[in-house]
Enzyme design. Structure first.
Site, mmCIF file in Angstrom:
data_model
loop_
_atom_site.group_PDB
_atom_site.id
_atom_site.type_symbol
_atom_site.label_atom_id
_atom_site.label_comp_id
_atom_site.label_asym_id
_atom_site.label_seq_id
_atom_site.Cartn_x
_atom_site.Cartn_y
_atom_site.Cartn_z
ATOM 1 C CB SER A 144 -0.862 -0.004 1.268
ATOM 2 O OG SER A 144 -1.516 1.241 1.444
ATOM 3 C CE1 TYR A 157 -4.398 -2.314 5.028
ATOM 4 C CE2 TYR A 157 -3.397 -0.216 4.434
ATOM 5 C CZ TYR A 157 -4.022 -1.400 4.064
ATOM 6 O OH TYR A 157 -4.255 -1.667 2.730
HETATM 7 N N1 NAD Z 1 -8.832 -0.661 -1.518
HETATM 8 C C1 NAD Z 1 -7.793 0.112 -1.268
HETATM 9 O O1 NAD Z 1 -7.904 1.353 -1.244
HETATM 10 C C2 NAD Z 1 -6.440 -0.495 -1.023
HETATM 11 C C3 NAD Z 1 -5.321 0.356 -1.019
HETATM 12 C C4 NAD Z 1 -4.064 -0.180 -0.800
HETATM 13 C C5 NAD Z 1 -3.900 -1.528 -0.601
HETATM 14 N N2 NAD Z 1 -5.023 -2.344 -0.601
HETATM 15 C C6 NAD Z 1 -4.785 -3.757 -0.394
HETATM 16 O O2 NAD Z 1 -5.343 -4.459 -1.484
HETATM 17 C C7 NAD Z 1 -5.598 -5.806 -1.103
HETATM 18 C C8 NAD Z 1 -6.978 -6.198 -1.601
HETATM 19 O O3 NAD Z 1 -7.945 -5.405 -0.929
HETATM 20 P P1 NAD Z 1 -9.270 -4.859 -1.640
HETATM 21 O O4 NAD Z 1 -9.177 -3.387 -1.654
HETATM 22 O O5 NAD Z 1 -9.512 -5.582 -2.904
HETATM 23 O O6 NAD Z 1 -10.342 -5.191 -0.508
HETATM 24 P P2 NAD Z 1 -11.300 -6.450 -0.328
HETATM 25 O O7 NAD Z 1 -11.737 -6.405 1.079
HETATM 26 O O8 NAD Z 1 -12.333 -6.433 -1.406
HETATM 27 O O9 NAD Z 1 -10.352 -7.708 -0.606
HETATM 28 C C9 NAD Z 1 -9.594 -8.369 0.382
HETATM 29 C C10 NAD Z 1 -9.879 -9.854 0.241
HETATM 30 O O10 NAD Z 1 -9.011 -10.586 1.117
HETATM 31 C C11 NAD Z 1 -9.780 -11.620 1.707
HETATM 32 N N3 NAD Z 1 -9.171 -12.036 2.974
HETATM 33 C C12 NAD Z 1 -9.105 -11.348 4.128
HETATM 34 N N4 NAD Z 1 -8.522 -12.067 5.082
HETATM 35 C C13 NAD Z 1 -8.199 -13.265 4.524
HETATM 36 C C14 NAD Z 1 -7.600 -14.451 5.018
HETATM 37 N N5 NAD Z 1 -7.196 -14.554 6.294
HETATM 38 N N6 NAD Z 1 -7.432 -15.491 4.169
HETATM 39 C C15 NAD Z 1 -7.838 -15.405 2.883
HETATM 40 N N7 NAD Z 1 -8.425 -14.315 2.359
HETATM 41 C C16 NAD Z 1 -8.620 -13.256 3.183
HETATM 42 C C17 NAD Z 1 -11.149 -10.983 1.936
HETATM 43 O O11 NAD Z 1 -12.177 -11.937 2.148
HETATM 44 C C18 NAD Z 1 -11.322 -10.189 0.652
HETATM 45 O O12 NAD Z 1 -11.928 -10.958 -0.364
HETATM 46 C C19 NAD Z 1 -5.424 -5.853 0.407
HETATM 47 O O13 NAD Z 1 -4.163 -6.397 0.729
HETATM 48 C C20 NAD Z 1 -5.461 -4.388 0.811
HETATM 49 O O14 NAD Z 1 -4.791 -4.139 2.007
HETATM 50 C C21 NAD Z 1 -6.263 -1.863 -0.821
#
Ligand code: NAD
Length: 256
Positions: A144, A157
């Protein structure tokens, strides 16, 4: 096709960035192992890939549990005989952790570290021996911008994602000689379930929403597809001289 016949494991492919990446990687010819805890959401990703004529299976896995991850690797090798790409994308940002550390419970700190950092460690630990057997591979981790720059109320985080940035570099060093590349993507605000509270501002509070947009030079949040395309590049042989990098995807936010 850009990753034809490659076998790709994508964690957290049950929604958001993971699901968009699973669909894009499948469109570009890869066989996809959809990994997550939620069976119904995993099935939706697999169905979307099958509708495109692609190849995918769902393997229910909690990335924090070593036994689950080990089984995920065994089943993948049983099905597809190799692993070329690992996209360590699963992550969490619980509401209760959006606070300075003096208000943060020990349990929530540990939970965020378990999923965001230990999850990357475990999947990589068990996948890398298979990549070595196959002559190499590409690992992409989702960190991130909060693993590089800070903002208020994101200590756990940020610490977990900063850990992912450095674990990426450390793994890149340790496995370069095995032809395994390790990189990470660092998105800022991407419209997914994780950022639902921000996305809802677009309808609920126009002033607050416009203020968020005004801070992004390109004038909009990212889409899951924006991250999927960058991850595809790092996963594919197009980036074969790139390892250990943190690719920032933020519409110019951190360039200011
Ligand atoms: N959305 C944003 O603004 C953003 C920004 C920077 C980084 N991220 C990172 O992107 C990645 C994806 O997030 P997203 O935005 O698509 O959100 P999201 O919540 O849609 O996706 C995260 C997924 O990870 C799964 N997950 C959580 N814990 C888990 C576990 N213990 N085992 C298996 N699966 C698990 C969840 O069920 C979910 O489907 C994450 O690592 C998040 O930290 C997101």
């Amino acid at each position: 096709m850009r990753i034809e016949n490659k076998v790709a494991i994508i964690t957290g492919a049950t929604s958001g960035i993971g699901r968009a990446s699973a669909i894009l990687f499948a469109r570009e010819g890869a066989k996809i192992v959809v990994v997550g805890r939620r069976v119904s959401e995993g099935k939706k990703t697999v169905d979307a890939i099958h509708e495109l004529g692609g190849e995918a299976v769902f393997i229910k896995t909690d990335v924090c549990r070593a036994a689950d991850v080990q089984k995920m690797v065994e089943k993948t090798v049983h099905n597809y005989h190799k692993i070329d790409i690992l996209f360590n994308n699963a992550g969490i940002l619980p509401e209760e952790t959006k606070t300075p550390i003096t208000n943060l419970s020990v349990e929530m700190w540990e939970r965020v570290m378990e999923v965001n950092l230990k999850g990357v460690f475990l999947s990589s630990k068990f996948v890398i021996p298979e990549m070595i057997k196959g002559g190499g591979g590409s690992i992409v981790n989702t960190a991130s911008t909060l693993g590089i720059v800070s903002r208020p109320d994101r200590s756990a985080y940020s610490a977990s994602k900063g850990g992912v940035v450095l674990l990426t570099k450390a793994m890149a060093m340790d496995y370069a000689s095995y032809n395994i590349r390790v990189n990470c993507v660092c998105p800022s605000f991407v419209e997914t379930e994780m950022t639902r509270d921000l996305v809802e501002l677009a309808e609920k509070d126009e002033k607050a929403w416009n203020e968020i947009l005004s801070k992004i030079p390109l004038g909009r949040p990212g889409t899951p597809e924006d991250v999927a395309y960058a991850s595809l590049f790092l996963a594919s042989d197009e980036s074969k001289w790139i390892t250990g990098i943190s690719l920032i995807l933020d519409g110019g936010l951190t360039a200011q």
